[in-house]
Design a protein around this motif. Structure first.
Motif, PDB file in Angstrom:
ATOM      1  N   ASN A   1      -9.248   0.090  -0.125  1.00 23.98           N
ATOM      2  CA  ASN A   1      -7.740   0.017  -0.008  1.00 23.98           C
ATOM      3  C   ASN A   1      -7.202   1.102   0.012  1.00 23.98           C
ATOM      4  OD1 ASN A   1      -5.240   0.160  -1.488  1.00 23.98           O
ATOM      5  ND2 ASN A   1      -5.248  -2.066  -0.833  1.00 23.98           N
TER       6      ASN A   1
ATOM      7  N   ILE B   1       1.181   6.801  -6.820  1.00 19.55           N
ATOM      8  CA  ILE B   1       0.059   7.586  -7.146  1.00 19.55           C
ATOM      9  C   ILE B   1       0.174   8.845  -7.045  1.00 19.55           C
ATOM     10  CG2 ILE B   1      -2.370   7.928  -6.262  1.00 19.55           C
ATOM     11  CD1 ILE B   1      -2.696   4.968  -6.075  1.00 19.55           C
TER      12      ILE B   1
ATOM     13  N   ASN C   1       0.699  -1.122  -0.023  1.00 22.32           N
ATOM     14  CA  ASN C   1       0.072   0.046   0.044  1.00 22.32           C
ATOM     15  C   ASN C   1       1.009   1.230   0.055  1.00 22.32           C
ATOM     16  OD1 ASN C   1      -2.543  -1.004  -0.274  1.00 22.32           O
ATOM     17  ND2 ASN C   1      -2.771  -0.955   2.207  1.00 22.32           N
TER      18      ASN C   1
ATOM     19  N   GLY D   1      -4.509   2.457  -0.707  1.00 20.20           N
ATOM     20  CA  GLY D   1      -3.995   2.971  -2.331  1.00 20.20           C
ATOM     21  C   GLY D   1      -4.997   3.439  -3.205  1.00 20.20           C
TER      22      GLY D   1
ATOM     23  N   THR E   1      -6.504   6.690  -2.028  1.00 20.39           N
ATOM     24  CA  THR E   1      -5.586   7.845  -2.219  1.00 20.39           C
ATOM     25  C   THR E   1      -5.800   8.164  -3.674  1.00 20.39           C
ATOM     26  OG1 THR E   1      -3.944   7.055  -0.595  1.00 20.39           O
ATOM     27  CG2 THR E   1      -3.323   8.591  -2.245  1.00 20.39           C
TER      28      THR E   1
ATOM     29  N   GLU F   1      -5.194   1.586   7.089  1.00 20.88           N
ATOM     30  CA  GLU F   1      -5.724   0.510   6.542  1.00 20.88           C
ATOM     31  C   GLU F   1      -7.008  -0.043   7.292  1.00 20.88           C
ATOM     32  OE1 GLU F   1      -2.575   0.400   7.004  1.00 20.88           O
ATOM     33  OE2 GLU F   1      -1.460  -0.364   5.112  1.00 20.88           O
TER      34      GLU F   1
ATOM     35  N   THR G   1       2.793   1.712  -3.053  1.00 18.61           N
ATOM     36  CA  THR G   1       1.475   2.472  -4.390  1.00 18.61           C
ATOM     37  C   THR G   1       1.214   3.720  -4.219  1.00 18.61           C
ATOM     38  OG1 THR G   1       0.663  -0.030  -4.587  1.00 18.61           O
ATOM     39  CG2 THR G   1      -0.778   1.951  -5.373  1.00 18.61           C
ATOM     40  N   ILE G   2       1.062   4.177  -2.990  1.00 24.14           N
ATOM     41  CA  ILE G   2       0.529   5.466  -2.659  1.00 24.14           C
ATOM     42  C   ILE G   2       1.620   6.371  -2.879  1.00 24.14           C
ATOM     43  CG2 ILE G   2       0.416   7.147  -0.512  1.00 24.14           C
ATOM     44  CD1 ILE G   2      -1.077   4.859   0.812  1.00 24.14           C
TER      45      ILE G   2
END
Length: 246
Positions: free
Chosen positions: A230, A124, A117, A232, A235, A202, A120-121
């Motif tokens: 999730n 992003i 996560n 991510g 976000t 989370e 991935t954040i």
């Protein structure tokens, strides 16, 4: 030559305490290593199979230690299930003094524990132009190999700061926005062009000590029966909407 001492050192860097002790971290995989060489971070050592070294001889400099390894040796030291020819050791960059830039959206992460996560954040955030991320003291380590892998190179171009979020919010005076279950519909809310977007844990969402700092409480509407999104994914939706309103 891949010695026993080098193997021991590389395996130790999979643990946070040894990354901090040595101020080094592992970058694993072809694409991510190539991204590393295009970043300002200092690369110390490159462990690579002969074919990778020949194919990519134009990207690494003379100041980098080169250790040629076999496919079998790379499997011993790689953090990936299927290694892709190369692994690098880089210096963890020194944190500058945290600074909020006016006119921009900044991200704050409240106890994000999952490495996938977190990575991935970061990825992003870079996609939507977020340059700075503030992390609570209990967030997962940004240089965890799984975070590095999930971030796909975005980690090398993002400013990350760890510390007390309550202290940050008190000092910055910037408006803070976060999602809660009964918040305002993000698609109908009046969103500003600057401030701090807070992403909650989370499992538990935004912690109770941070709720009083939320100037605008948002929610992401949905029609299904899923308990939550999730971190991510949430976000991505939030930053996409802020970006769309520019």
């Amino acid at each position: 030559m891949l010695t026993k001492s080098k193997i021991k050192f590389l395996l130790s860097l999979q643990q946070k305490k040894y990354r901090q002790l040595n101020n080094r971290f592992i970058v694993d995989g072809d694409k991510t290593v190539r991204e590393l060489f295009n970043s300002p971070l200092k690369v110390e050592t490159l462990y690579a199979e002969p074919w990778w070294l020949w194919k990519n001889k134009h990207i690494y400099s003379d100041g980098v230690e080169i250790v040629e390894v076999s496919e079998k040796e790379l499997q011993q030291i790689s953090t990936l299930e299927a290694p892709t020819g190369v692994l690098a050791v880089a210096h963890i960059p020194t944190e500058d003094k945290p600074k909020l830039e006016r006119g921009k959206i900044t991200l704050a992460l409240d106890d994000i524990n999952d490495p996938g996560n977190f990575g991935t954040i970061i990825r992003i955030a870079e996609w939507f132009g977020v340059e700075t991320i503030f992390c609570s003291e209990h967030c997962v380590d940004a240089y965890n190999p799984k975070v590095v892998s999930a971030a796909k190179g975005s980690l090398f171009r993002t400013k990350l700061f760890y510390g007390s979020l309550p202290q940050l919010f008190e000092k910055s005076k910037a408006p803070v926005f976060g999602t809660i279950l009964n918040g305002n519909n993000i698609y109908k809310a009046d969103l500003p062009h600057e401030g701090i977007v807070l992403i909650g844990n989370e499992a538990h969402g935004v912690s109770s000590e941070l709720l009083p700092f939320l100037k605008l409480k948002l929610s992401i509407p949905g029609s299904g029966n899923a308990e939550s999104l999730n971190a991510g994914v949430a976000t991505g939706i939030i930053l996409s909407e802020f970006y769309r309103r520019k």
